[in-house]
Design an enzyme around this catalytic site. Sequence first.
Site, mmCIF file in Angstrom:
data_model
loop_
_atom_site.group_PDB
_atom_site.id
_atom_site.type_symbol
_atom_site.label_atom_id
_atom_site.label_comp_id
_atom_site.label_asym_id
_atom_site.label_seq_id
_atom_site.Cartn_x
_atom_site.Cartn_y
_atom_site.Cartn_z
ATOM 1 N N TYR A 1 43.435 26.225 41.340
ATOM 2 C CA TYR A 1 43.308 27.231 40.289
ATOM 3 C C TYR A 1 41.845 27.612 40.100
ATOM 4 O O TYR A 1 41.500 28.799 40.045
ATOM 5 C CB TYR A 1 43.886 26.702 38.972
ATOM 6 C CG TYR A 1 43.743 27.682 37.825
ATOM 7 C CD1 TYR A 1 44.677 28.693 37.636
ATOM 8 C CD2 TYR A 1 42.668 27.601 36.948
ATOM 9 C CE1 TYR A 1 44.551 29.602 36.598
ATOM 10 C CE2 TYR A 1 42.528 28.511 35.910
ATOM 11 C CZ TYR A 1 43.465 29.507 35.733
ATOM 12 O OH TYR A 1 43.323 30.411 34.713
ATOM 13 N N LYS B 1 39.897 31.282 40.812
ATOM 14 C CA LYS B 1 39.100 31.992 39.814
ATOM 15 C C LYS B 1 37.670 32.211 40.308
ATOM 16 O O LYS B 1 37.041 33.220 39.965
ATOM 17 C CB LYS B 1 39.106 31.234 38.491
ATOM 18 C CG LYS B 1 40.463 31.245 37.798
ATOM 19 C CD LYS B 1 40.968 32.668 37.571
ATOM 20 C CE LYS B 1 42.274 32.719 36.817
ATOM 21 N NZ LYS B 1 42.767 34.106 36.611
#
Length: 281
Positions: A148, A152
């Site tokens: 994750y 990002k």
Amino acid sequence: MTRALVTGSTAGLGLEFAWQLAGTGHDLVLVARNEGRLHAIAAQIRDVHSVEVDVLAADLSDRRRLDAVARRLTDPVDPIDLLVNNAGYGLRGTFLEVPVEDHERQMDTLMRAVLVLSHAAARVMVQRRRGAILNVSSLAGYTATGPYAASKSWVTVFTESLATELKGTGVTATALLPGFVQTEFHERACMNVEGLPRVTWLKAPYVVEQALKDTAKGQVISIPSVKYRTAGEFSRIAPRSLMRRLASPRWQQRLIEKKVSRARRRASRRDLHAPWQQSEE
């Protein structure tokens, strides 16, 4: 009147973006997976604000549905002036605990969808010489905390690159890098955030308001609040070895144990200074 398309618009920051944009007179195209919830939210917004609200049900990890959203962005009759790439979610478990297929679907939503929709929006916006793209990234992208965070990091760098390419065209690209925001995101991902102090959290309305202000100014990186701008700068320039250490489960467990120990000591001191209670017989 301008029109905004918001992905992931039925919860969290996406829902807040929808309400604030409607409140400033933007017509909306709301995109999310749950069609029933989309229609319910659209009806609520129409009841409060005099704006048009269209819905487009789409799982952005499905390339066919993603292409349908991209086609909506290129509609010459009802053009989109602001694209908010907000859709995203966390996974429950570590990298090795989660099936690779789940990681692939998450990457399709967090990265491929941002790439495809930004490309579609930017091309038509450049032709019109106006428009803005707001990609919701995260300060997690400066850390070393799994797929994750890595996705990002990609969103932030991609947006910076896009902003550079768009300079002088009348179109802007902004990456929003919030810290911990009071939404259901962490609960859905079963993330343990109990040890975080109250001051760590930001409220969704504040984050969205600041993001829209920065987007209107054409700012490339939007980090709400001074404390998170400071934390982001530290994370960006800190040695990667330190960031890996801070992300290790062992270090985090020790941090939690220290917090629990300090809380117990404070409780003990309060008990020592409390007046004695004598029972009456």
